[in-house]
Design a protein around this motif. Structure first.
Motif, mmCIF file in Angstrom:
data_model
loop_
_atom_site.group_PDB
_atom_site.id
_atom_site.type_symbol
_atom_site.label_atom_id
_atom_site.label_comp_id
_atom_site.label_asym_id
_atom_site.label_seq_id
_atom_site.Cartn_x
_atom_site.Cartn_y
_atom_site.Cartn_z
ATOM 1 N N LYS A 35 -27.909 -14.653 -48.317
ATOM 2 C CA LYS A 35 -27.130 -13.640 -49.039
ATOM 3 C C LYS A 35 -27.132 -13.913 -50.535
ATOM 4 C CE LYS A 35 -23.750 -12.369 -45.494
ATOM 5 N NZ LYS A 35 -22.313 -12.413 -45.159
ATOM 6 N N LYS A 36 -27.086 -15.187 -50.921
ATOM 7 C CA LYS A 36 -27.155 -15.532 -52.350
ATOM 8 C C LYS A 36 -28.454 -15.007 -52.957
ATOM 9 C CE LYS A 36 -24.340 -19.713 -52.071
ATOM 10 N NZ LYS A 36 -24.327 -21.179 -52.166
ATOM 11 N N GLY A 37 -29.543 -15.103 -52.206
ATOM 12 C CA GLY A 37 -30.819 -14.573 -52.675
ATOM 13 C C GLY A 37 -30.799 -13.064 -52.822
ATOM 14 N N VAL A 38 -30.162 -12.366 -51.875
ATOM 15 C CA VAL A 38 -30.055 -10.901 -51.954
ATOM 16 C C VAL A 38 -29.254 -10.506 -53.187
ATOM 17 C CG1 VAL A 38 -29.055 -8.859 -50.854
ATOM 18 C CG2 VAL A 38 -30.351 -10.488 -49.495
ATOM 19 N N TYR A 39 -28.113 -11.178 -53.420
ATOM 20 C CA TYR A 39 -27.284 -10.856 -54.582
ATOM 21 C C TYR A 39 -28.026 -11.136 -55.884
ATOM 22 C CZ TYR A 39 -23.545 -10.691 -51.111
ATOM 23 O OH TYR A 39 -22.777 -10.407 -50.017
ATOM 24 N N TYR A 40 -28.801 -12.219 -55.906
ATOM 25 C CA TYR A 40 -29.603 -12.518 -57.094
ATOM 26 C C TYR A 40 -30.612 -11.398 -57.351
ATOM 27 C CZ TYR A 40 -33.105 -14.547 -60.105
ATOM 28 O OH TYR A 40 -33.989 -14.742 -61.129
ATOM 29 N N ALA A 41 -31.280 -10.963 -56.301
ATOM 30 C CA ALA A 41 -32.295 -9.915 -56.450
ATOM 31 C C ALA A 41 -31.671 -8.610 -56.934
ATOM 32 C CB ALA A 41 -33.019 -9.687 -55.124
ATOM 33 N N LEU A 42 -30.540 -8.239 -56.360
ATOM 34 C CA LEU A 42 -29.895 -6.986 -56.767
ATOM 35 C C LEU A 42 -29.427 -7.036 -58.224
ATOM 36 C CD1 LEU A 42 -27.835 -6.111 -53.574
ATOM 37 C CD2 LEU A 42 -29.781 -4.835 -54.507
ATOM 38 N N ASP A 59 -28.653 -28.439 -56.675
ATOM 39 C CA ASP A 59 -28.509 -29.842 -56.252
ATOM 40 C C ASP A 59 -29.792 -30.392 -55.644
ATOM 41 O OD1 ASP A 59 -25.833 -29.826 -57.061
ATOM 42 O OD2 ASP A 59 -25.189 -29.032 -55.120
ATOM 43 N N ASP A 60 -30.923 -30.108 -56.272
ATOM 44 C CA ASP A 60 -32.237 -30.576 -55.835
ATOM 45 C C ASP A 60 -32.604 -30.112 -54.428
ATOM 46 O OD1 ASP A 60 -32.580 -31.879 -58.243
ATOM 47 O OD2 ASP A 60 -31.764 -33.774 -57.493
ATOM 48 N N LYS A 61 -32.025 -28.997 -53.985
ATOM 49 C CA LYS A 61 -32.343 -28.432 -52.674
ATOM 50 C C LYS A 61 -32.730 -26.973 -52.841
ATOM 51 C CE LYS A 61 -29.040 -31.320 -50.226
ATOM 52 N NZ LYS A 61 -27.791 -31.324 -49.459
ATOM 53 N N LEU A 62 -33.700 -26.561 -52.052
ATOM 54 C CA LEU A 62 -34.091 -25.154 -52.030
ATOM 55 C C LEU A 62 -33.037 -24.370 -51.262
ATOM 56 C CD1 LEU A 62 -36.253 -22.989 -52.663
ATOM 57 C CD2 LEU A 62 -37.313 -23.588 -50.495
ATOM 58 N N ILE A 63 -32.425 -23.408 -51.945
ATOM 59 C CA ILE A 63 -31.367 -22.597 -51.336
ATOM 60 C C ILE A 63 -31.971 -21.342 -50.709
ATOM 61 C CG2 ILE A 63 -29.278 -21.263 -51.787
ATOM 62 C CD1 ILE A 63 -28.857 -24.241 -52.043
ATOM 63 N N ALA A 64 -32.796 -20.626 -51.503
ATOM 64 C CA ALA A 64 -33.361 -19.365 -51.009
ATOM 65 C C ALA A 64 -34.646 -19.044 -51.749
ATOM 66 C CB ALA A 64 -32.360 -18.231 -51.186
ATOM 67 N N LYS A 65 -35.511 -18.297 -51.085
ATOM 68 C CA LYS A 65 -36.702 -17.708 -51.699
ATOM 69 C C LYS A 65 -36.515 -16.202 -51.632
ATOM 70 C CE LYS A 65 -40.299 -21.111 -50.885
ATOM 71 N NZ LYS A 65 -41.603 -21.345 -50.266
ATOM 72 N N VAL A 66 -36.731 -15.545 -52.754
ATOM 73 C CA VAL A 66 -36.501 -14.107 -52.842
ATOM 74 C C VAL A 66 -37.798 -13.416 -53.239
ATOM 75 C CG1 VAL A 66 -35.148 -12.307 -53.949
ATOM 76 C CG2 VAL A 66 -34.142 -14.545 -53.590
ATOM 77 N N LYS A 76 -37.627 -3.037 -51.818
ATOM 78 C CA LYS A 76 -37.574 -3.896 -50.638
ATOM 79 C C LYS A 76 -37.236 -5.303 -51.113
ATOM 80 C CE LYS A 76 -40.484 -5.988 -47.092
ATOM 81 N NZ LYS A 76 -41.865 -6.120 -46.607
ATOM 82 N N ILE A 77 -36.180 -5.873 -50.530
ATOM 83 C CA ILE A 77 -35.757 -7.230 -50.874
ATOM 84 C C ILE A 77 -35.891 -8.087 -49.623
ATOM 85 C CG2 ILE A 77 -33.853 -8.683 -51.638
ATOM 86 C CD1 ILE A 77 -32.738 -6.173 -53.052
ATOM 87 N N GLU A 78 -36.616 -9.180 -49.756
ATOM 88 C CA GLU A 78 -36.771 -10.135 -48.661
ATOM 89 C C GLU A 78 -36.245 -11.476 -49.144
ATOM 90 O OE1 GLU A 78 -40.345 -12.019 -45.954
ATOM 91 O OE2 GLU A 78 -40.650 -10.091 -46.949
ATOM 92 N N SER A 79 -35.188 -11.950 -48.517
ATOM 93 C CA SER A 79 -34.563 -13.205 -48.916
ATOM 94 C C SER A 79 -34.540 -14.159 -47.734
ATOM 95 C CB SER A 79 -33.138 -12.949 -49.408
ATOM 96 O OG SER A 79 -32.504 -14.167 -49.723
ATOM 97 N N THR A 80 -35.064 -15.361 -47.946
ATOM 98 C CA THR A 80 -35.063 -16.387 -46.913
ATOM 99 C C THR A 80 -34.130 -17.499 -47.357
ATOM 100 O OG1 THR A 80 -37.346 -15.865 -46.339
ATOM 101 C CG2 THR A 80 -36.486 -17.968 -45.569
ATOM 102 N N GLY A 81 -33.070 -17.719 -46.589
ATOM 103 C CA GLY A 81 -32.112 -18.772 -46.883
ATOM 104 C C GLY A 81 -32.432 -20.020 -46.087
ATOM 105 N N PHE A 82 -32.178 -21.174 -46.696
ATOM 106 C CA PHE A 82 -32.508 -22.452 -46.072
ATOM 107 C C PHE A 82 -31.268 -23.314 -45.928
ATOM 108 C CE2 PHE A 82 -36.262 -21.003 -48.304
ATOM 109 C CZ PHE A 82 -37.247 -21.132 -47.342
#
Length: 117
Positions: A35-42, A59-66, A76-82
Motif C-alpha cells: 500500500k505504501k508503494g501505491v500511495y507513493y505512485a499516486l 532501514d536498509d530493507k526493500l519495502i516495495a517496488k512500484v 496502471k499501478i503495480e506495487s509489490t510489497g516485501f
C-alpha cells in the motif's frame, strides 16, 4: 490415558493456530508495504513520463517496488510489497476521470492520459 487424549490434541491445535497467525501477520506486513508503494505512485503521477519504476527502501530493507504505466484514458499501478521472505503484489487500474476527482492529476494533464504512447 484420558489425560493424553485431551492434552495431545490441544497441543496440536494450538500449534496450528500459532502457525496460521504468524502467516497472517507476515501477509499483513507485506500488504502494508505494498500500500505504501501505491500511495507513493499516486502522489507522483505528475509529469510526462509514460512509465516509471521505483524501489522504496527504509532501514536498509526493500519495502516495495512500484511500476506505473500510463494507459489509454488511465493509469496502471503495480506495487509489490516485501516483508522478510514474503512478497505481495497489488495491481490497480485508475481512470483519468477518477484521478482528476481524487486530485492526483490536473485537468491540464489529461491529454497525456488519452494518447496511446
Amino acid at each position: 490415558m484420558r489425560f493424553y487424549q485431551f492434552i495431545l490434541p490441544f497441543l496440536f491445535l494450538t500449534q496450528i493456530i500459532f502457525s496460521q497467525s504468524k502467516i497472517e501477520s507476515d501477509i499483513e506486513f507485506a500488504l502494508v508495504n505494498s500500500k505504501k508503494g501505491v500511495y507513493y505512485a499516486l502522489s507522483n503521477l505528475q509529469g510526462k513520463k509514460a512509465k516509471f519504476e521505483k524501489s522504496l527502501i527504509a532501514d536498509d530493507k526493500l519495502i516495495a517496488k512500484v511500476k506505473v504505466s500510463k494507459e489509454l484514458n488511465g493509469v496502471k499501478i503495480e506495487s509489490t510489497g516485501f516483508n522478510q521472505s514474503n512478497e505481495l503484489t497489488i495491481v490497480l487500474y485508475k481512470s483519468a476521470d477518477s484521478l482528476i476527482k481524487g486530485g492526483y492529476i490536473k485537468k491540464s494533464d489529461l491529454e497525456t492520459y488519452s494518447e496511446d504512447e
